[in-house]
Motif scaffolding. Structure first.
Motif, PDB file in Angstrom:
ATOM      1  N   ASP A  43     -94.898 -48.138   5.572  1.00  0.00           N
ATOM      2  CA  ASP A  43     -94.886 -49.072   4.445  1.00  0.00           C
ATOM      3  C   ASP A  43     -94.844 -50.544   4.871  1.00  0.00           C
ATOM      4  N   ARG A  44     -94.534 -50.807   6.118  1.00  0.00           N
ATOM      5  CA  ARG A  44     -94.548 -52.203   6.584  1.00  0.00           C
ATOM      6  C   ARG A  44     -95.948 -52.807   6.483  1.00  0.00           C
ATOM      7  N   TYR A  45     -96.951 -51.941   6.434  1.00  0.00           N
ATOM      8  CA  TYR A  45     -98.331 -52.418   6.402  1.00  0.00           C
ATOM      9  C   TYR A  45     -98.986 -52.206   5.037  1.00  0.00           C
ATOM     10  N   LYS A  46     -98.147 -52.024   4.033  1.00  0.00           N
ATOM     11  CA  LYS A  46     -98.635 -51.848   2.667  1.00  0.00           C
ATOM     12  C   LYS A  46     -98.889 -53.208   2.025  1.00  0.00           C
ATOM     13  N   LEU A  47    -100.028 -53.374   1.376  1.00  0.00           N
ATOM     14  CA  LEU A  47    -100.341 -54.626   0.688  1.00  0.00           C
ATOM     15  C   LEU A  47     -99.506 -54.757  -0.582  1.00  0.00           C
ATOM     16  N   SER A  48     -99.101 -55.966  -0.881  1.00  0.00           N
ATOM     17  CA  SER A  48     -98.368 -56.225  -2.124  1.00  0.00           C
ATOM     18  C   SER A  48     -99.350 -56.362  -3.275  1.00  0.00           C
ATOM     19  N   ALA A  49     -98.818 -56.347  -4.500  1.00  0.00           N
ATOM     20  CA  ALA A  49     -99.671 -56.513  -5.678  1.00  0.00           C
ATOM     21  C   ALA A  49    -100.413 -57.845  -5.634  1.00  0.00           C
ATOM     22  N   ARG A  50     -99.793 -58.881  -5.071  1.00  0.00           N
ATOM     23  CA  ARG A  50    -100.418 -60.202  -4.993  1.00  0.00           C
ATOM     24  C   ARG A  50    -101.567 -60.224  -3.989  1.00  0.00           C
ATOM     25  N   GLN A  51    -101.588 -59.251  -3.095  1.00  0.00           N
ATOM     26  CA  GLN A  51    -102.664 -59.185  -2.110  1.00  0.00           C
ATOM     27  C   GLN A  51    -103.815 -58.290  -2.579  1.00  0.00           C
ATOM     28  N   ARG A  52    -103.707 -57.844  -3.809  1.00  0.00           N
ATOM     29  CA  ARG A  52    -104.760 -57.033  -4.425  1.00  0.00           C
ATOM     30  C   ARG A  52    -105.356 -57.781  -5.615  1.00  0.00           C
ATOM     31  N   LYS A  53    -106.476 -57.284  -6.117  1.00  0.00           N
ATOM     32  CA  LYS A  53    -107.120 -57.925  -7.267  1.00  0.00           C
ATOM     33  C   LYS A  53    -106.171 -57.955  -8.455  1.00  0.00           C
ATOM     34  N   ARG A  54    -105.413 -56.900  -8.603  1.00  0.00           N
ATOM     35  CA  ARG A  54    -104.321 -56.792  -9.558  1.00  0.00           C
ATOM     36  C   ARG A  54    -103.496 -55.589  -9.128  1.00  0.00           C
ATOM     37  N   GLU A  55    -102.370 -55.359  -9.756  1.00  0.00           N
ATOM     38  CA  GLU A  55    -101.496 -54.266  -9.332  1.00  0.00           C
ATOM     39  C   GLU A  55    -102.231 -52.929  -9.379  1.00  0.00           C
ATOM     40  N   ALA A  57    -104.847 -52.081  -8.027  1.00  0.00           N
ATOM     41  CA  ALA A  57    -106.300 -52.187  -7.861  1.00  0.00           C
ATOM     42  C   ALA A  57    -106.654 -52.292  -6.383  1.00  0.00           C
ATOM     43  N   TRP A  58    -107.938 -52.489  -6.105  1.00  0.00           N
ATOM     44  CA  TRP A  58    -108.402 -52.599  -4.727  1.00  0.00           C
ATOM     45  C   TRP A  58    -107.970 -53.933  -4.117  1.00  0.00           C
ATOM     46  N   ARG A  59    -108.013 -53.996  -2.814  1.00  0.00           N
ATOM     47  CA  ARG A  59    -107.518 -55.151  -2.064  1.00  0.00           C
ATOM     48  C   ARG A  59    -108.362 -56.394  -2.287  1.00  0.00           C
ATOM     49  N   ALA A  60    -107.724 -57.563  -2.168  1.00  0.00           N
ATOM     50  CA  ALA A  60    -108.441 -58.827  -2.223  1.00  0.00           C
ATOM     51  C   ALA A  60    -109.381 -58.926  -1.023  1.00  0.00           C
ATOM     52  N   ASP A  61    -110.429 -59.718  -1.154  1.00  0.00           N
ATOM     53  CA  ASP A  61    -111.476 -59.772  -0.137  1.00  0.00           C
ATOM     54  C   ASP A  61    -110.946 -60.065   1.261  1.00  0.00           C
ATOM     55  N   LYS A  62    -110.022 -60.985   1.378  1.00  0.00           N
ATOM     56  CA  LYS A  62    -109.575 -61.408   2.710  1.00  0.00           C
ATOM     57  C   LYS A  62    -108.716 -60.360   3.418  1.00  0.00           C
ATOM     58  N   PHE A  63    -108.430 -59.246   2.719  1.00  0.00           N
ATOM     59  CA  PHE A  63    -107.693 -58.145   3.346  1.00  0.00           C
ATOM     60  C   PHE A  63    -108.586 -56.911   3.529  1.00  0.00           C
ATOM     61  N   SER A  64    -109.893 -57.126   3.568  1.00  0.00           N
ATOM     62  CA  SER A  64    -110.841 -56.015   3.712  1.00  0.00           C
ATOM     63  C   SER A  64    -111.671 -56.170   4.976  1.00  0.00           C
ATOM     64  N   ALA A  65    -112.213 -55.044   5.441  1.00  0.00           N
ATOM     65  CA  ALA A  65    -113.033 -55.063   6.651  1.00  0.00           C
ATOM     66  C   ALA A  65    -114.287 -55.898   6.454  1.00  0.00           C
ATOM     67  N   LYS A  66    -114.813 -55.910   5.222  1.00  0.00           N
ATOM     68  CA  LYS A  66    -116.030 -56.664   4.943  1.00  0.00           C
ATOM     69  C   LYS A  66    -115.862 -58.143   5.250  1.00  0.00           C
ATOM     70  N   TRP A  82    -104.456 -48.131   3.004  1.00  0.00           N
ATOM     71  CA  TRP A  82    -105.447 -47.971   1.935  1.00  0.00           C
ATOM     72  C   TRP A  82    -104.837 -47.216   0.764  1.00  0.00           C
ATOM     73  N   ASN A  83    -105.031 -47.732  -0.460  1.00  0.00           N
ATOM     74  CA  ASN A  83    -104.610 -46.996  -1.652  1.00  0.00           C
ATOM     75  C   ASN A  83    -105.841 -46.293  -2.245  1.00  0.00           C
ATOM     76  N   PRO A  84    -105.700 -45.509  -3.323  1.00  0.00           N
ATOM     77  CA  PRO A  84    -106.856 -44.793  -3.872  1.00  0.00           C
ATOM     78  C   PRO A  84    -108.026 -45.692  -4.264  1.00  0.00           C
ATOM     79  N   ALA A  85    -107.715 -46.899  -4.786  1.00  0.00           N
ATOM     80  CA  ALA A  85    -108.796 -47.813  -5.167  1.00  0.00           C
ATOM     81  C   ALA A  85    -109.564 -48.291  -3.945  1.00  0.00           C
ATOM     82  N   ASP A  86    -108.846 -48.587  -2.860  1.00  0.00           N
ATOM     83  CA  ASP A  86    -109.512 -48.968  -1.609  1.00  0.00           C
ATOM     84  C   ASP A  86    -110.371 -47.821  -1.104  1.00  0.00           C
TER      85      ASP A  86
END
Length: 227
Positions: A43-55, A57-66, A82-86
């Motif tokens: 869980d130390r490497y789990k993204l927060s809600a603020r680091q996602r598009k919304r709670e 949801a999938w990750r914000a762009d700057k936290f993606s491999a793309k 990675w969560n299910p949306a990711d």
């Protein structure tokens, strides 16, 4: 966990075993190491809600491999979980396709099967399209074939209508004449046509009718949305 997915290719059946789509494959199912998935990994490497598009949801762009994880601290030992949306949306992994598809009609090499829009009632189907990731809010007021191009194809296939105006095409012959691999259950004598006829009955009995089509209304709808 930078690019942990193993991405397979699947043969798509649209509502019926006799409505195999031959002009596309979907890149599902996917596999991933458990240590890269939320709820399993650290869980130390789990993204927060603020680091996602919304709670949730999938990750914000700057936290993606793309975007090369430009917002992720470089000193971290792992890339974000990675969560299910990711898992569904984000790229990052290796594609695996079995078979040299040159000998198969429609180049249908695949590693799995996707049973899309299988349902028992048209109300269940409308509920899905009103509530899923890309909701059609007026689906309960539309004929099944008007709701989405995939449903348009399914209705035309089941009712034996021409599909030349549809976004995709289905196998122009019975499934048992297809040379490639099919689901084991579909090899049972009589099963595929029994489901096909069941779906036909469901569509014909739908209270909204079955004459409305997505390909007849898509251009006006696009024009309306562009205004």
């Amino acid at each position: 966990c930078h690019s942990p997915k193993l991405v397979m290719s699947s043969m798509v059946f649209e509502g019926s075993p006799e409505c195999m789509t031959v002009t596309r494959k979907w890149m599902h199912p996917d596999f991933m190491l458990g240590k890269c998935i939320e709820g399993v990994g650290d869980d130390r490497y789990k993204l927060s809600a603020r680091q996602r598009k919304r709670e949730f949801a999938w990750r914000a762009d700057k936290f993606s491999a793309k975007f090369n994880y430009s917002g992720w601290p470089k000193e971290n030992e792992l890339y974000p979980l990675w969560n299910p949306a990711d898992f569904r949306r984000d790229t990052g992994g290796f594609s695996i396709m079995f078979e040299d598809v040159d000998y198969l009609p429609f180049r249908m090499g695949h590693t799995g099967f996707h049973f899309h829009n299988y349902f028992e009632t048209t109300q269940q189907l409308r509920t899905k399209y009103m509530t899923y990731g890309h909701p059609v809010q007026t689906a309960d007021e539309m004929a099944i074939g008007e709701i989405h191009p995939d449903l348009d194809l399914m209705v035309d296939c089941v009712l034996g209508k021409p599909s030349h105006q549809n976004k995709h095409r289905t196998l122009p012959k019975r499934l048992h004449d297809f040379e490639g691999r099919i689901p084991v259950a579909y090899e049972l004598n009589g099963y595929t046509m029994a489901r096909h006829l069941e779906l036909k009955s469901i569509i014909l009995e739908d209270e909204r009718g079955h004459n409305g089509t997505w390909h007849d209304t898509s251009n006006p709808r696009k024009a309306e949305n562009s205004n």
